[in-house]
Write a protein that holds these residues in place. Structure first.
Motif, PDB file in Angstrom:
ATOM      1  N   ILE A   1      -8.823  -3.946   0.555  1.00 30.00           N
ATOM      2  CA  ILE A   1      -8.287  -3.361  -0.670  1.00 30.00           C
ATOM      3  C   ILE A   1      -9.352  -2.520  -1.340  1.00 30.00           C
ATOM      4  N   CYS A   2      -9.014  -1.256  -1.589  1.00 31.46           N
ATOM      5  CA  CYS A   2      -9.954  -0.346  -2.229  1.00 31.46           C
ATOM      6  C   CYS A   2      -9.948  -0.580  -3.748  1.00 31.46           C
ATOM      7  N   ASP A   3     -11.116  -0.870  -4.294  1.00 29.50           N
ATOM      8  CA  ASP A   3     -11.241  -1.089  -5.736  1.00 29.50           C
ATOM      9  C   ASP A   3     -11.061   0.195  -6.529  1.00 29.50           C
ATOM     10  N   ASN A   4     -11.190   1.336  -5.859  1.00 29.56           N
ATOM     11  CA  ASN A   4     -11.081   2.614  -6.555  1.00 29.56           C
ATOM     12  C   ASN A   4      -9.643   3.132  -6.601  1.00 29.56           C
ATOM     13  N   CYS A   5      -8.996   3.284  -5.447  1.00 28.11           N
ATOM     14  CA  CYS A   5      -7.655   3.887  -5.397  1.00 28.11           C
ATOM     15  C   CYS A   5      -6.527   2.872  -5.285  1.00 28.11           C
ATOM     16  N   GLY A   6      -6.853   1.622  -4.958  1.00 23.08           N
ATOM     17  CA  GLY A   6      -5.830   0.584  -4.858  1.00 23.08           C
ATOM     18  C   GLY A   6      -5.131   0.487  -3.517  1.00 23.08           C
ATOM     19  N   ASN A   7      -5.458   1.368  -2.577  1.00 24.52           N
ATOM     20  CA  ASN A   7      -4.827   1.281  -1.256  1.00 24.52           C
ATOM     21  C   ASN A   7      -5.204  -0.032  -0.573  1.00 24.52           C
ATOM     22  N   ALA A   8      -4.258  -0.546   0.199  1.00 26.92           N
ATOM     23  CA  ALA A   8      -4.498  -1.775   0.956  1.00 26.92           C
ATOM     24  C   ALA A   8      -4.245  -1.479   2.426  1.00 26.92           C
ATOM     25  N   THR A   9      -5.263  -1.661   3.229  1.00 29.78           N
ATOM     26  CA  THR A   9      -5.143  -1.482   4.669  1.00 29.78           C
ATOM     27  C   THR A   9      -4.942  -2.857   5.287  1.00 29.78           C
ATOM     28  N   HIS A  10      -3.936  -2.954   6.115  1.00 32.84           N
ATOM     29  CA  HIS A  10      -3.583  -4.222   6.747  1.00 32.84           C
ATOM     30  C   HIS A  10      -4.207  -4.270   8.136  1.00 32.84           C
ATOM     31  N   LEU A  11      -4.917  -5.342   8.409  1.00 27.84           N
ATOM     32  CA  LEU A  11      -5.510  -5.549   9.723  1.00 27.84           C
ATOM     33  C   LEU A  11      -4.927  -6.804  10.349  1.00 27.84           C
ATOM     34  N   ASP A  12      -4.839  -6.813  11.650  1.00 24.21           N
ATOM     35  CA  ASP A  12      -4.490  -8.017  12.394  1.00 24.21           C
ATOM     36  C   ASP A  12      -5.746  -8.473  13.113  1.00 24.21           C
TER      37      ASP A  12
ATOM     38  N   GLU B   1      -8.424 -11.392   1.840  1.00 21.53           N
ATOM     39  CA  GLU B   1      -8.480 -10.087   1.201  1.00 21.53           C
ATOM     40  C   GLU B   1      -9.944  -9.702   1.034  1.00 21.53           C
ATOM     41  N   VAL B   2     -10.244  -8.509   1.472  1.00 24.85           N
ATOM     42  CA  VAL B   2     -11.599  -7.985   1.371  1.00 24.85           C
ATOM     43  C   VAL B   2     -11.545  -6.785   0.440  1.00 24.85           C
ATOM     44  N   ARG B   3     -12.358  -6.835  -0.614  1.00 22.45           N
ATOM     45  CA  ARG B   3     -12.371  -5.752  -1.597  1.00 22.45           C
ATOM     46  C   ARG B   3     -13.601  -4.891  -1.370  1.00 22.45           C
ATOM     47  N   GLY B   4     -13.442  -3.614  -1.601  1.00 25.71           N
ATOM     48  CA  GLY B   4     -14.540  -2.677  -1.429  1.00 25.71           C
ATOM     49  C   GLY B   4     -14.040  -1.267  -1.719  1.00 25.71           C
ATOM     50  N   THR B   5     -14.661  -0.283  -1.103  1.00 22.35           N
ATOM     51  CA  THR B   5     -14.291   1.116  -1.293  1.00 22.35           C
ATOM     52  C   THR B   5     -13.885   1.695   0.053  1.00 22.35           C
ATOM     53  N   CYS B   6     -12.690   2.302   0.104  1.00 20.35           N
ATOM     54  CA  CYS B   6     -12.200   2.877   1.351  1.00 20.35           C
ATOM     55  C   CYS B   6     -12.962   4.147   1.719  1.00 20.35           C
ATOM     56  N   ALA B   7     -12.774   4.591   2.937  1.00 21.53           N
ATOM     57  CA  ALA B   7     -13.469   5.781   3.435  1.00 21.53           C
ATOM     58  C   ALA B   7     -13.113   7.021   2.632  1.00 21.53           C
ATOM     59  N   ASP B   8     -11.861   7.115   2.140  1.00 22.00           N
ATOM     60  CA  ASP B   8     -11.451   8.285   1.357  1.00 22.00           C
ATOM     61  C   ASP B   8     -12.159   8.338   0.013  1.00 22.00           C
ATOM     62  N   CYS B   9     -12.482   7.183  -0.547  1.00 26.56           N
ATOM     63  CA  CYS B   9     -13.118   7.131  -1.868  1.00 26.56           C
ATOM     64  C   CYS B   9     -14.630   7.027  -1.811  1.00 26.56           C
ATOM     65  N   ASP B  10     -15.165   6.736  -0.644  1.00 26.06           N
ATOM     66  CA  ASP B  10     -16.612   6.513  -0.499  1.00 26.06           C
ATOM     67  C   ASP B  10     -17.397   7.776  -0.721  1.00 26.06           C
TER      68      ASP B  10
END
Length: 153
Positions: free
Chosen positions: A108-119, A144-153
């Motif tokens: 989960i991106c702390d900046n934009c709120g997007n959530a990427t689902h992994l298996d 759930e892992v929080r951080g910053t996605c590649a688009d927001c990094d």
């Protein structure tokens, strides 16, 4: 190393059909209200709150839909694998492969709120095993892992 299992990712009408089939196979009815809520949920690209969903369903139906009703249906969707709940955000996202039962890991991106689902069944099984060793039964890992996605990094 990530273990992947392959499943068909649905979208649009195919996703609604898969959701309907999964729900009816679980012995539940695919009502107009459930269909409307799922249709709206599936339009969100990031996790949505029950209030966001209730507002859009209300607009589409031309009458107010109570968030409590939406919560009950979303809980049913989570139980039957049609949706995933992002616990830390109290929000929901449609499961693009409702016929495939497995644990999910959300990034989960702390900046934009997007959530990427992994298996990663290996990781979630390790969590299940550790919980079992601690005496827990009916374990449902929520990772759930929080951080910053590649688009927001």
């Amino acid at each position: 190393m990530t273990d992947h299992h392959h499943h068909h990712e649905h979208e649009g009408a195919s996703l609604a059909d898969a959701a309907k089939a999964t729900l009816t196979e679980a012995g539940e009815q695919w009502t107009d209200m459930r269909a409307a809520i799922f249709e709206v949920l599936a339009t969100f690209e990031k996790p949505a709150s029950a209030y966001d969903i209730a507002d859009l369903v209300s607009q589409k139906r031309g009458k107010r839909v109570a968030p409590n009703s939406v919560y009950r249906i979303l809980d049913l969707f989570v139980t039957t694998n049609l949706a995933r709940r992002v616990e830390s955000a109290n929000a929901y996202i449609a499961n693009s492969h409702p016929g495939c039962l497995h644990d999910c890991i959300f990034l989960i991106c702390d900046n934009c709120g997007n959530a990427t689902h992994l298996d990663n069944d290996k990781l979630s099984q390790s969590v299940r095993d550790a919980a079992g060793e601690a005496g827990f039964a009916n374990v449902r890992p929520v990772i759930e892992v929080r951080g910053t996605c590649a688009d927001c990094d």
